[in-house]
Each structure stands twice: as C-alpha cells, then as structure tokens.
Design a protein around this motif. Structure first.
Motif, mmCIF file in Angstrom:
data_model
loop_
_atom_site.group_PDB
_atom_site.id
_atom_site.type_symbol
_atom_site.label_atom_id
_atom_site.label_comp_id
_atom_site.label_asym_id
_atom_site.label_seq_id
_atom_site.Cartn_x
_atom_site.Cartn_y
_atom_site.Cartn_z
ATOM 1 N N TYR A 172 0.850 -1.183 0.000
ATOM 2 C CA TYR A 172 0.000 0.000 0.000
ATOM 3 C C TYR A 172 0.892 1.241 0.000
ATOM 4 O O TYR A 172 1.917 1.281 0.698
ATOM 5 C CB TYR A 172 -0.894 0.032 1.249
ATOM 6 N N THR A 173 0.489 2.244 -0.756
ATOM 7 C CA THR A 173 1.297 3.458 -0.849
ATOM 8 C C THR A 173 0.432 4.707 -0.680
ATOM 9 O O THR A 173 -0.738 4.727 -1.062
ATOM 10 C CB THR A 173 2.026 3.541 -2.213
ATOM 11 N N ASN A 174 1.014 5.740 -0.096
ATOM 12 C CA ASN A 174 0.396 7.064 0.027
ATOM 13 C C ASN A 174 -1.054 6.979 0.501
ATOM 14 O O ASN A 174 -1.334 6.499 1.587
ATOM 15 C CB ASN A 174 0.525 7.821 -1.304
ATOM 16 N N TRP A 175 -2.008 7.441 -0.324
ATOM 17 C CA TRP A 175 -3.413 7.436 0.081
ATOM 18 C C TRP A 175 -3.947 6.024 0.309
ATOM 19 O O TRP A 175 -4.864 5.817 1.104
ATOM 20 C CB TRP A 175 -4.272 8.155 -0.951
ATOM 21 N N GLY A 176 -3.375 5.039 -0.379
ATOM 22 C CA GLY A 176 -3.804 3.656 -0.169
ATOM 23 C C GLY A 176 -3.483 3.185 1.229
ATOM 24 O O GLY A 176 -4.314 2.570 1.908
ATOM 25 N N ALA A 177 -2.256 3.487 1.682
ATOM 26 C CA ALA A 177 -1.858 3.118 3.042
ATOM 27 C C ALA A 177 -2.698 3.861 4.070
ATOM 28 O O ALA A 177 -3.100 3.295 5.094
ATOM 29 C CB ALA A 177 -0.373 3.415 3.238
#
Length: 436
Positions: A172-177
C-alpha cells in the motif's frame, strides 16, 4: 470437539447430522465408538480392582483383630499386588497411550454438527439469501476495476509488493496506506464505542494448541505458515503465523473457568492475517481479491449456551453496520450444511457488491461454534448453581480487508477518476476525495 457422551448415547443422530455436510465424516463414528469402548473397558477393569482391593483391605483389619495373622498377611500381599496394577493402569490412563491417542485423533477430525436451522446443501449454490441492503451503484461512465484505480491513484504498488515477497502480497502506498489505516481505525472505534466490544491486541504468532483449539488444526495444517528461529528446523512448527485474529483471541481464556456473571465476553481485535491457501485460487493474477496477507478486524464472543443464537444475530448486525455506514450494497447469506466451516454450527456470510468485479465479495463470516471450540480448549464457566459448563464461542469478521477496500473504491469512484470518501471516514483521512 464433539461431546463423546453425545456420540456414545446418540450415534445415529450424530451420523445423520454429519452426513448433511456431505464430506463422509460420519464414517469416523464407528472407529470412535470402538476406541471409546476399549478405553472404557480398561477404566472399568481398574475400578473393579480398586473395589476388590478396598473390600479385602477391610477384611485384613478383621483378621488382625481375630489374631489370624497368616491369613491377614496373605491378603496384604494380594493388596500390594493390586496396588501395583492400579498404579500402572492409572499411569497409562493419564499418559499418552495407543487407545487414548487413537480416540483423540479421531475426535479432532470430526467437524461440528450443523444446527437444525441450517439448510441442507452440497455447495455454495445451495446457500440461502436472507436479505439485501441498498442498491448496486449506477455509473454514467464505464467504471474502473480496483486494479486500475489503485494504479492511477497510486494506492497500491502490485509489482513492488510481489518483488518484496512474491505474488499475493500488497504494498500500500500514500493514500492507499492511509485509507487502509483509516478503515482499521474506523472499524475498531465502531465496535468498541457503539457495539460494546473490548479491544485486545494479540500476538501474531501462536502455538499449535491454539490452532487446534479453534478447529484449524489438524485438518488445515498445510494451509498456514510455520515459523522457525533463523534456520533452526527443530523450532519449526512450535509457532505459526495467525490465519485470523480468531485463533489467539478465542483462546485467551483456554483452560480457564470463568464466572457466569462475566458472560458474555466480547472481544474485538485488529491483526494482519496470513494464509497460504490463497495460492490455490489463482492468486498469481493481479489484484486484491485473494492474497496471502491481509488486514482484518475480528469479533469474538464467549456466551452462555442459551443466548448464543441471539448473540449471533447481533454479531451479524454489528458487521452489517460497517457496510451501511460506508454506503455499500451487500447481501446476507445463510450457508448450507455443505458449505460451512469445520468448526461452525451455523454461519452467515456478508457479501459486498464490487462494481468493478461485477460480483459480490465475502467481507464477513459470522459463525456460532456452540461448545465445539470450548471443549477443544477446555474453556468452561461456573454456573450460579455451582456446576462447570462449556460456553458457546462465536466469531465474526467485523470486517475483513482488502475486499472491503476493493468494494469501497470501486463503488465510490467518480467520472474524473477520483474516489469519494464516505463521510464516516473523512475525519480519519482529513479529506473527502482520493485524487492522484
């Protein structure tokens, strides 16, 4: 496990209920009855020797008072021989032995008996739709799949997740995390503050006795991740990564006797979950539907037997509330006898609609295991009358991610490629839209 007294007293009833599962487990009953009979004969023979020893011991006193010392001495010798036999037999009864181990192995292989309200059936095709909430999302544009949304909004990096750990693992990255973390916090807050659960944070590795306690061992042992310390193969199998928070949380009170007034016990826990079986269902394809590691908020209840089915309905309602607040269309399914889990007596699945998939995805499974698990872990409660009873244990996803993540972004996607954040999540994310 099942009550051996029930199997002994009503074997045909047990066979009939097991047969409704369609897996042939009823064939184990004959072997269980045979092993149980052999063990009971052994114990009965020991009790007979004890009774005879006690009778003769009383006679010795009488003979001594009558000064019949020779007869008394002969009987003392017999009593000493019986004492040795009893000591040996009691040691065999308490230590692992062939008949006891055979009985235990067979008993652990038996699944739970389906409750009478569970519909008969062979597969998911025979499950019953109980109710439907909301309407499927309508779009004035062609909706994207979650894979497309994750890539365009940089929510999940599938390629680098696979590079780190192989297929079936997500980065997961940025807004996903941030969205994943927001969902977890939202779920915990809802169940703690509105539904009255007590939060716990359990270990992510447990001993095999915990997996056996909830019914995941020995049947599904090949589906979970064993842990070793470094390359020490001797330590492998002493700990396992948890497949669900149910495993540690349901076992919190194993081998304890709770007070009746302490029931119901209601626990809520967030944990990552690790499952090896995902690879058997095409996990190599990109996406978040089946993965080896995912997050979940789990609900556990330990309740008095007479209240357990009312508590099951409440648990399902608790899980439904999540989807209602997030504005998601879903349906509640009652699983048939052939589609239920190993330890369950009755299970409801909650399936959320994912527009990009064009299908429903299971995000919650709520089960009443009755006393099946409490017997396996020797968890009891002392009733107000003073006798010890086995409580009923319930478990439910409240709910599971990443499928909730999938349904949310696919349902609330906008024509410009952004995703609208449901109002309950906005305070956690401090945003009302996800944008690239």
């Amino acid at each position: 496990m099942l009550d051996i007294k029930l199997i002994r007293d009503q074997p045909d009833f047990v066979r009939q209920r097991l047969a409704t599962r369609g897996a042939g487990d009823e064939k184990l009953i004959d072997g269980i009855l045979q092993a149980d009979e052999q063990r009971r004969k052994f114990l009965a023979a020991t009790e007979k020797i004890k009774s005879e020893r006690n009778r003769v011991s009383k006679e010795i006193g009488t003979l001594m008072s009558q000064k019949k010392f020779e007869e008394a001495e002969a009987k003392k010798k017999q009593v000493r021989e019986w004492d040795e036999i009893i000591k040996t037999n009691e040691g065999l009864a308490s230590a692992p032995n062939e008949e006891l181990e055979k009985l235990k192995i067979l008993m652990l292989q038996l699944p739970n008996l389906p409750h009478e309200s569970v519909p008969p059936g062979k597969s998911a095709q025979d499950n019953l739709e109980i109710r439907v909430h909301g309407e499927k999302a309508n779009f004035s544009f062609k909706p994207k799949s979650h894979v497309e949304l994750c890539e365009s909004l940089m929510l999940v990096d599938f390629a680098r997740g696979a590079k780190l750990s192989g297929s079936g693992f997500l980065l997961y990255t940025n807004w996903g995390a941030r969205l994943e973390r927001a969902l977890i916090q939202f779920l915990l807050d809802l169940h703690i503050h509105e539904h009255g659960y007590t939060e716990v944070s359990p270990p992510l590795m447990v001993g095999p006795q915990c997996l056996e306690g909830v019914g995941q061992f020995p049947k599904f042992k090949d589906q979970y991740y064993g842990v070793a310390e470094g390359d020490n193969k001797e330590k492998l199998g002493k700990l396992y990564l948890i497949p669900t928070a149910e495993t540690p949380v349901a076992n919190i009170h194993r081998e304890e006797i709770l007070a009746e007034k302490s029931l119901p016990v209601k626990y809520c826990a967030y944990t990552p979950c690790f499952r090896g079986e995902a690879g058997a269902a095409g996990v190599g394809t990109r996406g978040m539907i089946r993965v080896h590691q995912f997050d979940k908020v789990e609900l556990i209840k330990i309740v008095k037997p007479e209240n357990s089915y009312d508590e099951l309905e409440k648990m399902v309602s608790n899980a439904e509330k999540v989807l209602q607040l997030l504005g998601l269309h879903y349906r509640v399914i009652l699983l048939c006898t052939g589609d239920m889990g190993f330890g369950s007596a009755k299970t409801y699945d909650i399936e959320v609609w994912a527009p990009g998939q064009g299908s429903h995805l299971e995000v919650s499974s709520c089960s009443n295991c009755e006393d099946f698990q409490s017997r396996r872990m020797n968890l009891r409660f002392k009733s107000d009358a003073g006798d010890n009873k086995f409580p009923h244990i319930l478990n439910g996803s409240g709910t599971a991610l990443a499928r909730l993540f999938v349904a949310l972004i696919e349902t609330h996607q906008q024509a410009d490629g952004s995703v609208k954040i449901p109002v309950p999540l906005q305070p956690y994310l401090k945003a009302d839209f996800l944008r690239a």
